[in-house]
Design an enzyme around this catalytic site. Structure first.
Site, PDB file in Angstrom:
ATOM      1  N   SER A 159       0.836  -1.207   0.000  1.00  0.00           N
ATOM      2  CA  SER A 159       0.000   0.000   0.000  1.00  0.00           C
ATOM      3  C   SER A 159       0.868   1.253   0.000  1.00  0.00           C
ATOM      4  O   SER A 159       1.959   1.256   0.564  1.00  0.00           O
ATOM      5  CB  SER A 159      -0.888   0.033   1.239  1.00  0.00           C
ATOM      6  OG  SER A 159      -1.727  -1.090   1.276  1.00  0.00           O
TER       7      SER A 159
HETATM    8  N1  SAH Z   1      -0.943  -4.594   4.042  1.00  0.00           N
HETATM    9  C1  SAH Z   1      -0.119  -4.658   2.860  1.00  0.00           C
HETATM   10  C2  SAH Z   1      -0.927  -4.476   1.604  1.00  0.00           C
HETATM   11  C3  SAH Z   1      -1.235  -5.740   0.967  1.00  0.00           C
HETATM   12  S1  SAH Z   1      -2.238  -5.643  -0.470  1.00  0.00           S
HETATM   13  C4  SAH Z   1       0.980  -3.619   2.965  1.00  0.00           C
HETATM   14  O1  SAH Z   1       1.447  -3.363   4.032  1.00  0.00           O
HETATM   15  O2  SAH Z   1       1.404  -3.090   1.982  1.00  0.00           O
HETATM   16  C5  SAH Z   1      -3.615  -6.589   0.043  1.00  0.00           C
HETATM   17  C6  SAH Z   1      -3.344  -8.026   0.393  1.00  0.00           C
HETATM   18  O3  SAH Z   1      -4.598  -8.599   0.768  1.00  0.00           O
HETATM   19  C7  SAH Z   1      -2.833  -8.919  -0.753  1.00  0.00           C
HETATM   20  O4  SAH Z   1      -1.597  -9.456  -0.399  1.00  0.00           O
HETATM   21  C8  SAH Z   1      -3.915  -9.988  -0.908  1.00  0.00           C
HETATM   22  O5  SAH Z   1      -3.385 -11.265  -1.209  1.00  0.00           O
HETATM   23  C9  SAH Z   1      -4.558  -9.975   0.462  1.00  0.00           C
HETATM   24  N2  SAH Z   1      -5.923 -10.475   0.540  1.00  0.00           N
HETATM   25  C10 SAH Z   1      -6.946 -10.309  -0.340  1.00  0.00           C
HETATM   26  N3  SAH Z   1      -8.054 -10.935   0.096  1.00  0.00           N
HETATM   27  C11 SAH Z   1      -7.728 -11.517   1.290  1.00  0.00           C
HETATM   28  C12 SAH Z   1      -8.452 -12.312   2.230  1.00  0.00           C
HETATM   29  N4  SAH Z   1      -9.733 -12.661   2.035  1.00  0.00           N
HETATM   30  N5  SAH Z   1      -7.803 -12.721   3.345  1.00  0.00           N
HETATM   31  C13 SAH Z   1      -6.507 -12.403   3.566  1.00  0.00           C
HETATM   32  N6  SAH Z   1      -5.776 -11.672   2.705  1.00  0.00           N
HETATM   33  C14 SAH Z   1      -6.372 -11.225   1.586  1.00  0.00           C
END
Ligand code: SAH
Length: 224
Positions: free
Chosen positions: A74
């Site tokens: 993010s």
């Molecule tokens: N928090 C992260 C951003 C990750 S992007 C950061 O610090 O940058 C969002 C993430 O959510 C992705 O890796 C995706 O695989 C995960 N995701 C999507 N749906 C999900 C679900 N139902 N349960 C757990 N993770 C999920």
């Protein structure tokens, strides 16, 4: 930065140095982030170790960057704003993140909360996040590989829940995981754009407030 600066390894100074990180903090302040505790936490977390080596030199730009598996880290403003809304000026005891990705936001949360659980549905990303977090000495984050929409617990509730992937509605299970007075920040809307939404629990009533427009990857079902 001087145009004549020599190319350096990402482990050293240059675009991954503390100075670059502090410039990111100054920019976040200019973008309206007010919670100095959140800014202080972000000033301590080396964001460049969470992105792929090829993107390390861009880690402190205000942008989302690829972390593999079609997912992104993010953008700093989104992390800062989500933490600011969730914290509301208070120390956090237990925090839950859904969508741990590379683990960056969990590392920031680790400095704001006593204990952090993060759930990531892609196993390889969860494993990588675990490794990166331990490599920088973060020891109060538990990374789980599961579908966070299905998360339940009879024993723990969280005073903060951050959902890092977008959806049309709050996954029903998450309401039960929010402690009394707890605050959840979740991007709600269409696949193209959402609004950062704050849900506050007051007994069995959940108040909802919409904030800025954002774009997140979608919350998906199942686990890989
Ligand atoms: N928090 C992260 C951003 C990750 S992007 C950061 O610090 O940058 C969002 C993430 O959510 C992705 O890796 C995706 O695989 C995960 N995701 C999507 N749906 C999900 C679900 N139902 N349960 C757990 N993770 C999920």
């Amino acid at each position: 930065m001087s145009a004549a600066a020599p190319r350096q390894s990402t482990a050293g100074s240059g675009m991954t140095s503390e100075r670059t990180r502090l410039r990111m903090i100054t920019r976040l302040r200019e973008q309206g982030i007010r919670d100095e505790v959140v800014l202080g936490a972000m000033a301590q977390v080396p964001r460049h170790v969470f992105v792929e080596e090829a993107f390390a030199s861009r880690a402190y730009e205000d942008t989302a960057l690829p972390i593999g598996f079609a997912q992104t880290i993010s953008q700093p403003w989104v992390v800062a704003r989500s933490c600011e809304l969730a914290r509301a000026g208070n120390a956090i005891d237990m925090a839950l993140e859904i969508g741990g990705g590379c683990g960056y936001q969990a590392a920031v949360l680790a400095r704001l909360a006593k204990e952090v659980y993060t759930i990531e549905r892609i196993g390889a990303l969860a494993a990588k996040a675990r490794k990166t977090l331990s490599s920088i000495g973060v020891n109060n984050v538990k990374v789980r590989n599961a579908d966070g929409r299905e998360a339940t617990s009879n024993v723990v509730q969280f005073d903060v829940i951050l959902v890092a992937a977008g959806g049309a509605a709050v996954p029903p299970n998450l309401f039960g995981l929010l402690a009394e007075g707890g605050r959840m920040v979740i991007p709600l809307g269409s696949p193209e754009r959402q609004r950062l939404t704050l849900i506050t629990r007051n007994g069995e009533s959940f108040q909802q407030q919409a904030f800025e427009e954002v774009v997140f990857v979608p919350l998906k079902s199942g686990q890989e």
